[in-house]
Design an enzyme around this catalytic site. Structure first.
Site, PDB file in Angstrom:
ATOM      1  N   ARG A  32       4.355   0.028  -6.761  1.00 38.53           N
ATOM      2  CA  ARG A  32       4.250  -0.877  -5.618  1.00 38.53           C
ATOM      3  C   ARG A  32       3.134  -1.901  -5.793  1.00 38.53           C
ATOM      4  NH1 ARG A  32       6.784   0.888  -1.054  1.00 38.53           N
ATOM      5  NH2 ARG A  32       5.289  -0.132   0.311  1.00 38.53           N
TER       6      ARG A  32
ATOM      7  N   GLU B 141      24.704 -21.115  -5.677  1.00 36.44           N
ATOM      8  CA  GLU B 141      24.541 -19.714  -6.059  1.00 36.44           C
ATOM      9  C   GLU B 141      25.892 -19.010  -6.170  1.00 36.44           C
ATOM     10  OE1 GLU B 141      22.847 -15.922  -6.856  1.00 36.44           O
ATOM     11  OE2 GLU B 141      22.255 -18.001  -7.224  1.00 36.44           O
TER      12      GLU B 141
ATOM     13  N   HIS C  38      32.787 -39.160  -4.430  1.00 36.24           N
ATOM     14  CA  HIS C  38      32.080 -39.882  -5.476  1.00 36.24           C
ATOM     15  C   HIS C  38      32.402 -39.338  -6.870  1.00 36.24           C
ATOM     16  CE1 HIS C  38      29.774 -42.228  -2.620  1.00 36.24           C
ATOM     17  NE2 HIS C  38      29.505 -41.119  -1.956  1.00 36.24           N
TER      18      HIS C  38
ATOM     19  N   LYS D 204      27.345 -17.205  -9.558  1.00 36.69           N
ATOM     20  CA  LYS D 204      27.794 -15.810  -9.627  1.00 36.69           C
ATOM     21  C   LYS D 204      29.177 -15.712 -10.239  1.00 36.69           C
ATOM     22  CE  LYS D 204      24.295 -13.748  -8.396  1.00 36.69           C
ATOM     23  NZ  LYS D 204      23.653 -14.812  -9.163  1.00 36.69           N
TER      24      LYS D 204
ATOM     25  N   TRP E 101      -3.536  -2.502  -1.366  1.00 41.08           N
ATOM     26  CA  TRP E 101      -3.346  -3.888  -1.788  1.00 41.08           C
ATOM     27  C   TRP E 101      -4.105  -4.727  -0.767  1.00 41.08           C
ATOM     28  CZ3 TRP E 101      -0.213  -6.125  -5.738  1.00 41.08           C
ATOM     29  CH2 TRP E 101      -0.029  -7.508  -5.639  1.00 41.08           C
TER      30      TRP E 101
ATOM     31  N   GLU F 245      28.881 -16.335 -13.956  1.00 37.48           N
ATOM     32  CA  GLU F 245      28.170 -15.287 -14.692  1.00 37.48           C
ATOM     33  C   GLU F 245      29.045 -14.085 -14.999  1.00 37.48           C
ATOM     34  OE1 GLU F 245      23.512 -15.150 -13.572  1.00 37.48           O
ATOM     35  OE2 GLU F 245      24.856 -14.823 -11.875  1.00 37.48           O
TER      36      GLU F 245
ATOM     37  N   LYS G   9      18.852  -9.722 -18.353  1.00 30.73           N
ATOM     38  CA  LYS G   9      18.329  -9.581 -16.989  1.00 30.73           C
ATOM     39  C   LYS G   9      17.039 -10.366 -16.811  1.00 30.73           C
ATOM     40  CE  LYS G   9      18.151  -8.092 -12.808  1.00 30.73           C
ATOM     41  NZ  LYS G   9      19.042  -8.727 -11.837  1.00 30.73           N
TER      42      LYS G   9
ATOM     43  N   CYS H 257       0.826  -1.202   0.000  1.00 31.06           N
ATOM     44  CA  CYS H 257       0.000   0.000   0.000  1.00 31.06           C
ATOM     45  C   CYS H 257       0.863   1.256   0.000  1.00 31.06           C
ATOM     46  CB  CYS H 257      -0.894   0.011   1.224  1.00 31.06           C
ATOM     47  SG  CYS H 257      -1.902  -1.474   1.409  1.00 31.06           S
TER      48      CYS H 257
ATOM     49  N   ASN I 108      -1.285   1.680   6.217  1.00 36.27           N
ATOM     50  CA  ASN I 108      -0.507   0.561   5.680  1.00 36.27           C
ATOM     51  C   ASN I 108      -0.225  -0.408   6.818  1.00 36.27           C
ATOM     52  OD1 ASN I 108      -0.376   1.924   3.280  1.00 36.27           O
ATOM     53  ND2 ASN I 108       1.802   2.409   3.410  1.00 36.27           N
ATOM     54  N   GLY I 109      -0.235  -1.704   6.530  1.00 36.86           N
ATOM     55  CA  GLY I 109       0.101  -2.686   7.545  1.00 36.86           C
ATOM     56  C   GLY I 109      -1.072  -3.594   7.881  1.00 36.86           C
TER      57      GLY I 109
END
Length: 610
Positions: free
Chosen positions: A27, A483, A506, A487, A75, A490, A605, A2, A100-101
């Protein structure tokens, strides 16, 4: 998701409020509204379902003249998207409020206020706040006093702004778990949930601290802390360049985005944590019914998001006690599937437009999944629009092709999902409280980890001339090693592989020699001793080890063993913490090699084609 905008001025404010809402459209929202105290001392209000443009059109047809007002984009969390549930909410034609919240004790408050004679026109938790404040005013209190007393009865997260027709030049606001900022002008002052909403009217801002409440008029502002003591907060003047999507003081967008992670994780957690529990209403209005039925989870994702999903599998099964399957979206699409009864299908994507993930979602809708949910960073994306539930990350724009802050905010969102599922199965209230406490410490722990940058920069020199590397982890840290390897691949173009450390014997041990750096992540968890044994296998074969280890893990620098000590943290947040050193390592290696860090060759991207 919100958005709040408020203005107290010597001029008409409707256009300012609408422009502020337009600047918050990124948002995501389902309705919008505005309330203004007019020159006759009455509150005028327009609320519309859909886009801000629809609200703007209503204001063009029926203007709301007046110089003090509040506005909101909503929202839905309580009650379906509708004009009745849209903000602002009004009590007794005297005060109007935006919020909000999530208010956890709204049902208890609603029952109490109904007994006092208040009529509720919406299904929202927010309407309880506006009636609660009014109930204090009719005892003889002014707006400031009423807000101060009323907020003490609220449990949950809130950022709110209130106007009162009997005090037509004032706006009161309060913050607890949901951000608010004041904007300062000459003969006018403003407030908003994000300074972006106010950049057309001011460049001077004050960010309210947790627990603060404040009062603005056209000519003044006052701020009180959570103890009710009047305080001064620092004024900041922002330039256009400070708001633009530039690199600022950083050499590359990627480095800037690595350093933004404490901030964006705070943003992702705001409004979603109570005192000792998560506020699962933030998942959406259908979340309770869907999560109550969920007996298994199927996650589909690609690339970095797939690694986040792999971590989540350990959490969802180990903490929540719910079966969880994870699959690469491009594979999920092209095989025969057996869907377990009452399975929630979860997609994860930074952009929300990843072609394979979107196709997997559309396929899943034909296969009998109980419901669909997406974890995403872009509110108006296809995945968000087409999923039953959307848990938004708050990473902000990510310019670097190699994802950093989007990944860690995805992990935070997945912890929230894990807890929401776990409380329905094997997670106790005490265990949930411990996870919430760890999440509240997470931004500070990330800042401490970022302080290792100089040491990691020095370590990176050992990789600059290498052509291959191996990344190792165990348990939930194995996907983090995956990950880290991604990186490095990439952005430095060094061939990097990741293995569960127990798999070394193994096959991968055949690759180990002095020319192949071996990177390991070693938190002080139940698998630490097993990992140490695996790493001894590397040392015994002349491998060079680079270990990011908990300060209490017992690792020390020695010949062939290079150690950087990471702050001690709770197991639940360790995967997020240990991601940071691997991001920094890959960044510094890429800089040494002279590659295009932000736009590595052959990559895009957002992968919007198959």
């Amino acid at each position: 998701m919100c958005g709040i905008v408020g203005a107290a001025a010597r001029r008409k404010v409707s256009a300012i409020l609408v422009e502020g809402l337009k600047r918050l459209e990124y948002r995501g929202y389902d309705s919008a509204g505005v309330a203004i105290v007019d020159s006759k001392g009455a509150i005028g209000c327009h609320k519309r379902l859909g886009k801000v443009a629809v609200l703007d059109e209503a204001l063009q047809q029926t203007p709301l003249p007046g110089s003090t007002g509040i506005a909101h984009t909503r929202w839905a969390t309580h009650g379906q998207p509708s004009e009745a549930n849209a903000h602002p909410h009004i009590s007794s034609d005297q005060i109007a409020l935006v919020h909000n919240g999530i208010i956890e004790n709204h049902e208890e408050l609603r029952e109490k206020l109904t007994a006092q004679g208040y009529e509720f026109l919406s299904q929202t938790d927010t309407e309880t706040i506006v009636h609660l404040i009014h109930s204090k005013i009719i005892t003889g209190l002014n707006l400031r006093e009423a807000v101060k007393i009323a907020v003490k009865e609220l449990e949950g997260a809130f950022g709110l702004a209130v106007i009162d027709k009997s005090e037509p030049e004032k706006i009161l606001c309060a913050r607890s778990g949901s951000p608010l900022v004041l904007g300062l002008g000459i003969g006018e002052n403003f407030l908003a949930s994000d300074q972006l909403a106010l950049r057309q009217v001011t460049d001077r801002f004050i960010y309210l601290d947790e627990g603060d409440f404040a009062e603005i008029t056209p000519d003044s502002y006052q701020i009180w802390d959570k103890d009710g003591q009047e305080v001064e907060r620092e004024q900041l003047q922002l330039t256009d360049s400070a708001e633009a999507a530039d690199k600022g003081k950083y050499r590359h967008y990627m480095l800037k985005e690595i350093y933004e992670q404490p901030k964006v994780i705070r943003n992702t957690l705001q409004g979603r944590l109570g005192k000792n529990q998560i506020l699962e209403q933030a998942f959406g209005i259908e979340s309770k019914a869907i999560l109550d039925k969920t007996k298994a989870v199927q996650i589909v994702a690609c690339g970095t998001s797939y690694h986040a999903a792999m971590v989540a599998k350990y959490w969802i099964e180990g903490i929540a006690g719910v079966p969880c399957r994870v699959e690469i979206a491009s594979e999920f699409r092209y095989r025969k599937l057996v869907v377990q009864e009452n399975t929630l299908l979860v997609t994860i994507s930074q952009s929300g437009e990843t072609a394979d993930s979107l196709a997997a979602l559309r396929l899943a809708k034909t296969l009998g999944y109980t419901a669909t949910m997406t974890i995403c960073n872009v509110a108006q994306s296809s995945l968000v629009r087409e999923s039953d539930l959307a848990l938004m990350t708050e990473a902000g724009p990510e310019i670097g092709v190699a994802s950093t802050k989007a990944f860690t905010t995805q992990l935070v969102a997945l912890i929230l999902l894990t807890v929401a599922l776990g409380r329905r199965h094997q997670l106790s209230a005490n265990e949930e409280a411990e996870i919430v406490a760890a999440l509240k410490q997470l931004p500070e722990k990330l800042e401490q980890t970022l302080a290792l940058d100089t040491a990691i920069h020095q370590m990176s020199e050992s990789f600059a001339e290498k052509h291959h590397s191996l990344f190792l982890g165990r348990g939930a840290m194995w996907p983090i090693a995956m990950e880290g390897a991604l990186k490095l691949k990439e952005i430095s173009y060094i061939h990097a592989e990741s293995y569960a450390a127990g798999e070394l014997k193994h096959g991968p041990l055949a690759l180990v020699d002095a020319d192949m750096p071996v990177v390991a992540v070693a938190p002080n968890d139940d698998l630490l001793e097993k990992l140490k044994s695996n790493l001894q296998e590397v040392q015994a074969r002349g491998g060079e080890l680079f270990v990011f280890a908990d300060a209490a893990s017992g690792f020390e620098n020695s010949s062939g063993l290079n150690v950087i000590k990471v702050p001690s943290v709770a197991d639940i947040i360790a995967p997020i913490i240990y991601t940071i050193p691997l991001q920094l390592l890959s960044y510094h290696v890429a800089v040494l090699k002279g590659t295009d860090v932000d736009q590595p060759r052959n990559l895009a991207k957002s992968v919007t084609v198959e």
